[in-house]
Enzyme design. Sequence first.
Site, PDB file in Angstrom:
ATOM      1  N   LEU A  50       0.794  -1.222   0.000  1.00  0.00           N
ATOM      2  CA  LEU A  50       0.000   0.000   0.000  1.00  0.00           C
ATOM      3  C   LEU A  50       0.831   1.280   0.000  1.00  0.00           C
ATOM      4  CD1 LEU A  50      -2.714  -1.119   2.571  1.00  0.00           C
ATOM      5  CD2 LEU A  50      -2.845  -1.154   0.077  1.00  0.00           C
ATOM      6  N   SER A  51       2.166   1.153   0.044  1.00  0.00           N
ATOM      7  CA  SER A  51       3.005   2.363   0.034  1.00  0.00           C
ATOM      8  C   SER A  51       4.199   2.144  -0.895  1.00  0.00           C
ATOM      9  CB  SER A  51       3.491   2.699   1.440  1.00  0.00           C
ATOM     10  OG  SER A  51       4.570   1.860   1.800  1.00  0.00           O
ATOM     11  N   GLY A  52       4.934   3.218  -1.139  1.00  0.00           N
ATOM     12  CA  GLY A  52       6.089   3.154  -2.032  1.00  0.00           C
ATOM     13  C   GLY A  52       7.401   3.023  -1.293  1.00  0.00           C
TER      14      GLY A  52
END
Length: 191
Positions: A50-52
């Site tokens: 869900l994140s980079g």
Amino acid sequence: MKTIKVKKWLSNIVTTVLFATLLFMAVVVISSKASGGDPSFLGYQLKTVLSGSMEPRIHTGSIIAVKPGGDMTRFKKGDVITFKASENKLITHRINKVEGSGSNTRYVTKGDNNDAPDLEPVLANNAVAEYKGFTVPYVGYGMEFAQSKKGTTLLMIVPGILLLIYSVVTIWKAFREIEVTKKEETPPVSN
């Protein structure tokens, strides 16, 4: 004549790939709903990123396969682990440093795309799985949607509608071919 065979061959391949993908997604979603946990496949859990923080190796929206269980004190510097940051939040980061040993093992972790290590070391008891290098970019968006209430409903309705449309088109084409064949076989009427 060759182009017709190529089109038919391509149509069969596309249909098979789409059907296999749909079937796989349905099995994953149904199995995760039935078990009440994360989707799993051949002993690996599938997690959505869900994140980079781990880019460019793991893109936002990807699904990754992690291997749960085992001795959570076994990890070394460079391993990528999934751990509990809180009761409802899992994070997958790389181990920068191992501190302590045995039941006192702690991992200093850092996302590959982050400038600094995570603020709190991860206790070995909070590690839940090891990332094994398998990732599929951007499929996680679909998995997250499929596990939502709207997504589950669509997975039940859309495939049926698509199969119905495919059946109608196939039957229509068959009738057209029969009509063309009848017109070619019917001799002209002469007076």
